[in-house]
Design a protein around this motif. Sequence first.
Motif, short mmCIF file in Angstrom:
data_model
loop_
_atom_site.label_atom_id
_atom_site.label_comp_id
_atom_site.label_asym_id
_atom_site.label_seq_id
_atom_site.Cartn_x
_atom_site.Cartn_y
_atom_site.Cartn_z
N HIS A 10 0.84 -1.19 0.00
CA HIS A 10 0.00 0.00 0.00
C HIS A 10 0.87 1.24 0.00
N TYR A 11 0.33 2.30 -0.57
CA TYR A 11 0.98 3.61 -0.61
C TYR A 11 0.07 4.57 0.14
N GLY A 12 0.41 4.83 1.38
CA GLY A 12 -0.50 5.62 2.21
C GLY A 12 -1.79 4.85 2.40
N ARG A 13 -2.92 5.46 2.05
CA ARG A 13 -4.21 4.79 2.18
C ARG A 13 -4.60 3.99 0.94
N THR A 14 -3.79 4.09 -0.10
CA THR A 14 -4.09 3.38 -1.35
C THR A 14 -3.51 1.97 -1.31
N VAL A 15 -4.39 0.99 -1.44
CA VAL A 15 -3.97 -0.42 -1.45
C VAL A 15 -3.73 -0.84 -2.90
N ALA A 16 -2.50 -1.13 -3.23
CA ALA A 16 -2.16 -1.53 -4.60
C ALA A 16 -2.26 -3.04 -4.78
N VAL A 17 -1.81 -3.80 -3.79
CA VAL A 17 -1.85 -5.26 -3.83
C VAL A 17 -2.37 -5.74 -2.48
N ASP A 18 -3.33 -6.65 -2.50
CA ASP A 18 -4.07 -7.00 -1.29
C ASP A 18 -4.12 -8.51 -1.07
N ASP A 19 -3.21 -9.03 -0.22
CA ASP A 19 -3.25 -10.44 0.19
C ASP A 19 -3.24 -11.37 -1.02
N LEU A 20 -2.30 -11.15 -1.92
CA LEU A 20 -2.27 -11.83 -3.21
C LEU A 20 -1.35 -13.05 -3.17
N SER A 21 -1.89 -14.20 -3.54
CA SER A 21 -1.10 -15.43 -3.60
C SER A 21 -1.28 -16.09 -4.96
N PHE A 22 -0.18 -16.55 -5.54
CA PHE A 22 -0.26 -17.28 -6.81
C PHE A 22 1.09 -17.95 -7.05
N THR A 23 1.10 -18.87 -8.02
CA THR A 23 2.33 -19.56 -8.43
C THR A 23 2.43 -19.50 -9.95
N VAL A 24 3.62 -19.17 -10.44
CA VAL A 24 3.91 -19.19 -11.86
C VAL A 24 4.83 -20.37 -12.12
N ASN A 25 4.37 -21.33 -12.91
CA ASN A 25 5.10 -22.58 -13.08
C ASN A 25 6.01 -22.56 -14.31
N PRO A 26 7.11 -23.32 -14.27
CA PRO A 26 8.00 -23.40 -15.43
C PRO A 26 7.36 -24.19 -16.56
N GLY A 27 7.89 -23.98 -17.77
CA GLY A 27 7.41 -24.72 -18.92
C GLY A 27 6.10 -24.22 -19.49
N ARG A 28 5.64 -23.06 -19.02
CA ARG A 28 4.36 -22.50 -19.46
C ARG A 28 4.53 -21.00 -19.67
N VAL A 29 3.75 -20.43 -20.57
CA VAL A 29 3.63 -18.98 -20.66
C VAL A 29 2.42 -18.59 -19.82
N THR A 30 2.65 -17.80 -18.79
CA THR A 30 1.58 -17.39 -17.88
C THR A 30 1.28 -15.91 -18.10
N GLY A 31 0.05 -15.61 -18.48
CA GLY A 31 -0.38 -14.24 -18.66
C GLY A 31 -0.82 -13.63 -17.35
N PHE A 32 -0.52 -12.36 -17.17
CA PHE A 32 -0.87 -11.62 -15.96
C PHE A 32 -1.80 -10.49 -16.38
N LEU A 33 -3.08 -10.62 -16.05
CA LEU A 33 -4.10 -9.71 -16.54
C LEU A 33 -4.82 -9.00 -15.41
N GLY A 34 -5.32 -7.83 -15.73
CA GLY A 34 -6.11 -7.06 -14.78
C GLY A 34 -6.41 -5.68 -15.37
#
Length: 301
Positions: A10-34
């Motif tokens: 967070h930046y001050g009161r602005t929450v940019a990332v909130d309790d985020l969990s994920f895994t990016v595995n080898p051997g794959r192209v993983t897209g990151f969208l939002g």
Amino acid sequence: MIEAKRLSKHYGRTVAVDDLSFTVNPGRVTGFLGPNGAGKSTTMRMILGLDRPNGGDVLIDGQHYAGLKHPLRKVGALLDAKWVHPNRSARAHLRWLAKSNRLPVSRVDEVLEMVGLTAVAGKRAGGFSLGMSQRLGVAGALLGDPEILLFDEPVNGLDPEGILWIRQLMHRLADDGRTVFVSSHLLSEMAQTAQDLIVIGRGKLIAATTTEQFIHDATEDRVRVRSPQASRLRELLAGQALVADDAVDGALVVHGLAASVVGEVAAENGIVLHELSPQRGSLEEAFMQLTKESVDYHAHD
């Protein structure tokens, strides 16, 4: 492998990332969208140790980026294509990167050849177009022959040939067993490039699945039908499915029935068909459906 565990920023009161969990595995192209402002760039910066999380952790093959002795040998990244001293040539920029990580100078010309910049290697990077700068950024990411690669909007400024090239490059890297993590707003391109997806909105995880499953879960398949007896066919199908008109050419769009069933109804009733084609949902449709509550700014007609 990249592992994010309850990552928050967070930046001050602005929450940019909130309790985020994920895994990016080898051997794959993983897209990151939002959507814009979802926290994608902040997350990538935390992976690379450029921003420190307020909570949680992110590891690269079990290590923090800051703990890597020669990081370019492990991780290659393109976050900002214009992050190059404008008065340095492409070759001088890459030699500086190579020296900082004790990489052989011979590798510089290898990656310049790989990205198609050999002919302009001696020119000032400040005079490069955005597409050329993207290629130089990719060369920098590939310099250490890393196992893990991060690309943020890598096709910005590239022409169609360049877009095809970067798509094929990412597939080759994944086929070699590398971890490839790519953020992009070009959903049509991601549909052709990414095998897996991590989708976030307002800093929270929305989905972590294969691209195919993401589209399947958020959209409905339909059947497009054209017939000179469209009105009669509509009457026959109305009790079994939702039937709408295609605004472009007046074809029928049937929701809730398989193409084989529509064809059988037409055949049983002597109806001539000029087209009968299943229509799959698109990544764009799925993305819009699942992120509509996470968009901060909506345009209105």
